[in-house]
Write a protein that holds these residues in place. Structure first.
Motif, PDB file in Angstrom:
ATOM      1  N   LYS A 340       0.811  -1.212   0.000  1.00 33.50           N
ATOM      2  CA  LYS A 340       0.000   0.000   0.000  1.00 33.50           C
ATOM      3  C   LYS A 340       0.844   1.260   0.000  1.00 33.50           C
ATOM      4  CE  LYS A 340      -4.020  -2.126   1.919  1.00 33.50           C
ATOM      5  NZ  LYS A 340      -4.916  -2.387   2.975  1.00 33.50           N
ATOM      6  N   GLN A 341       1.940   1.236   0.754  1.00 29.71           N
ATOM      7  CA  GLN A 341       2.780   2.434   0.825  1.00 29.71           C
ATOM      8  C   GLN A 341       3.828   2.477  -0.280  1.00 29.71           C
ATOM      9  OE1 GLN A 341       3.737   1.829   5.054  1.00 29.71           O
ATOM     10  NE2 GLN A 341       3.134   3.950   5.362  1.00 29.71           N
ATOM     11  N   GLN A 371       6.210   2.123   8.263  1.00 25.29           N
ATOM     12  CA  GLN A 371       4.824   1.891   7.848  1.00 25.29           C
ATOM     13  C   GLN A 371       3.827   2.632   8.737  1.00 25.29           C
ATOM     14  OE1 GLN A 371       4.633  -2.367   8.108  1.00 25.29           O
ATOM     15  NE2 GLN A 371       5.598  -2.704   6.107  1.00 25.29           N
ATOM     16  N   ASP A 372       4.087   2.677  10.051  1.00 22.92           N
ATOM     17  CA  ASP A 372       3.064   3.141  10.995  1.00 22.92           C
ATOM     18  C   ASP A 372       3.395   4.407  11.770  1.00 22.92           C
ATOM     19  OD1 ASP A 372       1.770   0.851  10.228  1.00 22.92           O
ATOM     20  OD2 ASP A 372       2.296  -0.312  12.008  1.00 22.92           O
ATOM     21  N   ASN A 373       4.639   4.862  11.742  1.00 29.10           N
ATOM     22  CA  ASN A 373       5.035   5.994  12.573  1.00 29.10           C
ATOM     23  C   ASN A 373       4.836   7.312  11.811  1.00 29.10           C
ATOM     24  OD1 ASN A 373       6.619   8.014  13.961  1.00 29.10           O
ATOM     25  ND2 ASN A 373       7.640   6.356  15.053  1.00 29.10           N
ATOM     26  N   ASP A 374       3.978   8.168  12.343  1.00 27.88           N
ATOM     27  CA  ASP A 374       3.673   9.439  11.673  1.00 27.88           C
ATOM     28  C   ASP A 374       4.907  10.322  11.529  1.00 27.88           C
ATOM     29  OD1 ASP A 374       1.037   8.771  11.369  1.00 27.88           O
ATOM     30  OD2 ASP A 374       0.351   9.812  13.171  1.00 27.88           O
ATOM     31  N   PHE A 375       5.810  10.247  12.490  1.00 23.62           N
ATOM     32  CA  PHE A 375       7.004  11.081  12.411  1.00 23.62           C
ATOM     33  C   PHE A 375       7.854  10.698  11.195  1.00 23.62           C
ATOM     34  CE2 PHE A 375      11.521  11.811  13.402  1.00 23.62           C
ATOM     35  CZ  PHE A 375      11.486  13.200  13.537  1.00 23.62           C
ATOM     36  N   LEU A 376       8.045   9.399  10.975  1.00 24.91           N
ATOM     37  CA  LEU A 376       8.808   8.958   9.809  1.00 24.91           C
ATOM     38  C   LEU A 376       8.067   9.268   8.514  1.00 24.91           C
ATOM     39  CD1 LEU A 376      10.607   7.577  11.920  1.00 24.91           C
ATOM     40  CD2 LEU A 376      10.793   5.636  10.353  1.00 24.91           C
ATOM     41  N   HIS A 377       6.740   9.259   8.558  1.00 25.74           N
ATOM     42  CA  HIS A 377       5.971   9.656   7.373  1.00 25.74           C
ATOM     43  C   HIS A 377       6.302  11.098   6.994  1.00 25.74           C
ATOM     44  CE1 HIS A 377       2.692   6.453   8.432  1.00 25.74           C
ATOM     45  NE2 HIS A 377       3.819   5.925   7.998  1.00 25.74           N
ATOM     46  N   ASP A 378       6.431  11.956   8.011  1.00 25.60           N
ATOM     47  CA  ASP A 378       6.771  13.361   7.746  1.00 25.60           C
ATOM     48  C   ASP A 378       8.205  13.497   7.225  1.00 25.60           C
ATOM     49  OD1 ASP A 378       4.266  14.129   8.591  1.00 25.60           O
ATOM     50  OD2 ASP A 378       4.899  14.609  10.626  1.00 25.60           O
ATOM     51  N   VAL A 379       9.123  12.738   7.810  1.00 25.59           N
ATOM     52  CA  VAL A 379      10.532  12.834   7.408  1.00 25.59           C
ATOM     53  C   VAL A 379      10.709  12.450   5.949  1.00 25.59           C
ATOM     54  CG1 VAL A 379      12.842  11.868   7.759  1.00 25.59           C
ATOM     55  CG2 VAL A 379      11.423  12.460   9.733  1.00 25.59           C
ATOM     56  N   PHE A 380      10.072  11.342   5.551  1.00 31.18           N
ATOM     57  CA  PHE A 380      10.273  10.817   4.203  1.00 31.18           C
ATOM     58  C   PHE A 380       9.109  11.096   3.261  1.00 31.18           C
ATOM     59  CE2 PHE A 380      12.861   7.883   6.887  1.00 31.18           C
ATOM     60  CZ  PHE A 380      14.102   8.246   6.386  1.00 31.18           C
ATOM     61  N   ASP A 381       8.166  11.913   3.737  1.00 32.32           N
ATOM     62  CA  ASP A 381       7.008  12.289   2.915  1.00 32.32           C
ATOM     63  C   ASP A 381       6.278  11.043   2.412  1.00 32.32           C
ATOM     64  OD1 ASP A 381       5.237  14.028   1.713  1.00 32.32           O
ATOM     65  OD2 ASP A 381       6.398  14.198  -0.140  1.00 32.32           O
ATOM     66  N   LEU A 382       5.939  10.157   3.355  1.00 34.35           N
ATOM     67  CA  LEU A 382       5.267   8.916   3.029  1.00 34.35           C
ATOM     68  C   LEU A 382       3.768   9.033   3.258  1.00 34.35           C
ATOM     69  CD1 LEU A 382       7.682   6.394   4.768  1.00 34.35           C
ATOM     70  CD2 LEU A 382       7.509   6.820   2.319  1.00 34.35           C
ATOM     71  N   LYS A 383       2.989   8.311   2.465  1.00 33.56           N
ATOM     72  CA  LYS A 383       1.545   8.274   2.650  1.00 33.56           C
ATOM     73  C   LYS A 383       1.219   7.214   3.698  1.00 33.56           C
ATOM     74  CE  LYS A 383      -2.810   7.526   0.174  1.00 33.56           C
ATOM     75  NZ  LYS A 383      -3.421   7.151  -1.123  1.00 33.56           N
ATOM     76  N   PRO A 384       0.522   7.588   4.773  1.00 29.44           N
ATOM     77  CA  PRO A 384       0.227   6.601   5.819  1.00 29.44           C
ATOM     78  C   PRO A 384      -0.727   5.525   5.330  1.00 29.44           C
ATOM     79  CG  PRO A 384      -0.955   8.650   6.231  1.00 29.44           C
ATOM     80  CD  PRO A 384      -0.026   8.917   5.091  1.00 29.44           C
ATOM     81  N   ASP A 385      -0.579   4.338   5.889  1.00 27.93           N
ATOM     82  CA  ASP A 385      -1.470   3.225   5.575  1.00 27.93           C
ATOM     83  C   ASP A 385      -2.830   3.495   6.210  1.00 27.93           C
ATOM     84  OD1 ASP A 385      -2.773   0.844   5.194  1.00 27.93           O
ATOM     85  OD2 ASP A 385      -1.104  -0.418   5.821  1.00 27.93           O
ATOM     86  N   ALA A 386      -3.895   3.402   5.414  1.00 25.98           N
ATOM     87  CA  ALA A 386      -5.251   3.687   5.923  1.00 25.98           C
ATOM     88  C   ALA A 386      -5.672   2.707   7.008  1.00 25.98           C
ATOM     89  CB  ALA A 386      -6.256   3.640   4.773  1.00 25.98           C
TER      90      ALA A 386
END
Length: 430
Positions: A340-341, A371-386
């Protein structure tokens, strides 16, 4: 006869549907109960680990830290730390103050995980502020393993919790004093770090450098740093050379190409250097020396007894650095996270250094946190898993809902296709 068969079939379908519905409900209830039991069991275990940190016996605290680290690697435990963040921090700091070298290493890593789990906010800034005194003491007096663990911890809590560049710069200065010690010991000799500590300090320092934003330009400082790092490229330890090379690449990307761009022209050209300031000419000569060293390291010959894996890593790293300094080519990497990501990609030295450091620190927990950490999503500009944070039963409901939506869309497309096909046939008939 046909009607009787139809009636029998209807009766069978009705009872079968009731049976399926009943089984499905029972299965969902069972799964929900199992999921709740699993969560409650984990909460109970985590609570026991926390209680064990208060014990006097060091071995008991070490086992508790190992249990907590395993749990924090396997999941993003936001719910658990919500009301216990500072309590956990103080117990970790207590382990650093009075524990064995093993316990200090575990506690330092636990503080890093606590910070990266909490993400941005007041708690992470408090983690950084409260940890600095104990970590600084351990960094000065501890054995190599402790110093390396503390350097990693300092890098993570500052990366996550720092509010401004001044705070980050303070930590980087502490690290640079390890990389390039200038103070003399009582015996009158410079205390040099071991190769392992030097690599740890270089990695932590360059990781924090990637957060560089506003600052006062100190040309003498940066040229001195580049000159020292250039000398490290001639170090006998391959790991030191690689760490120094990556640090140089980040400095050229962020400082030289980014921050000094308004003061420099083309560092790739030696033409018309008359009238240029001395620092520019010196920086240009440094770049030429670095490129020669980097080129040689990218083609270093092997030999009997040499670690081929490490040698290939050196060649690959320095080829990327050479391509960047020579042509401006950025290092491209990719890492598959989930269906998904998709794939995490990097296209700058800044992103590559951040990815490598976080992978190194999180270890086996990197994929889960990516996959699940919002902070890493911000660092790497990742789309969170729904489906992030949903229980097993909730995930099934979410997926079935998605299946229904896809079915509706497909049916609509099918009907539209049939309408268009019918319209074409009508035209052909006319």
């Amino acid at each position: 006869m046909g009607k009787r068969k139809q009636k029998k079939a209807d009766q069978f379908d009705s009872s079968d549907a009731d049976s399926v519905s009943s089984s499905s409900t029972a299965f969902s209830e069972l799964t929900l109960a199992q999921e709740t039991e699993r969560v409650d069991s984990q909460e109970f275990s985590l609570g026991n680990y926390l209680d064990a940190l208060y014990e006097k016996r060091g071995s008991t605290r070490e086992k508790a830290l190992i249990g907590l680290l395993s749990a924090f690697e396997g999941a993003v435990l936001l719910d658990f730390i919500e009301s216990r963040c500072i309590t956990l921090l103080h117990q970790y700091l207590n382990s650093i103050k009075r524990g064995s070298a093993t316990e200090v290493c575990l506690a330092a890593r636990a503080i890093g995980f606590l910070s990266i789990t909490a993400g941005n906010g007041d708690n992470t800034h408090e983690i950084m502020e409260d940890s600095m005194p104990s970590l600084s003491r351990a960094l000065i007096s501890g054995p190599d393993a402790v110093r390396i663990s503390v350097l990693d911890c300092l890098a993570i809590i500052t990366f996550v919790g720092s509010n401004n560049w001044e705070e980050t710069e303070t930590v980087m200065k502490i690290m640079w004093e390890i990389i390039h010690p200038k103070s003399l010991s009582k015996a009158g000799t410079i205390i040099k770090p071991s190769s392992a500590v030097l690599v740890g300090a270089l990695s932590a320092w360059s990781f924090l450098l990637t957060t560089l934003h506003g600052w006062r330009i100190d040309l003498d400082m940066w040229t001195e740093m580049i000159s020292f790092l250039c000398n490290l490229l001639e170090n006998g330890e391959r790991a030191v050379r690689i760490a120094a090379g990556e640090t140089i690449a980040v400095i050229f990307e962020i400082v030289v190409a980014g921050k000094l761009s308004s003061l420099t022209s083309d560092l790739g050209s030696t033409e018309d250097i008359r009238g240029k300031p001395k620092w520019f000419i010196y920086l240009l000569s440094l770049k030429e020396k670095i490129m020669l060293l980097v080129s040689n390291l990218s083609m270093e010959a092997g030999g009997k007894g040499i670690d081929k894996k490490c040698l290939n890593m050196q060649r690959d790293t320095f080829q990327k650095i050479y391509d960047y300094l020579k042509e401006g080519d950025q290092p491209m990497t990719s890492l598959k996270l989930s269906k998904k990501q998709g794939v995490l990609t990097t296209s700058t030295w800044t992103e590559l250094i951040q990815l490598n450091f976080l992978k190194h620190f999180l270890g086996s927990g990197f994929l889960k946190h990516a996959q699940d950490n919002d902070f890493l999503h911000d660092v790497f500009d990742l789309k969170p898993d729904a489906e992030n944070g949903l229980s097993a039963s909730q995930k099934r409901i979410f997926r079935s809902s998605g299946d229904r939506e896809r079915t509706v869309v497909l049916n609509k497309d099918r009907r539209m296709g049939q309408i268009r096909k019918g319209a074409i046939m009508s035209v052909d008939e006319e």
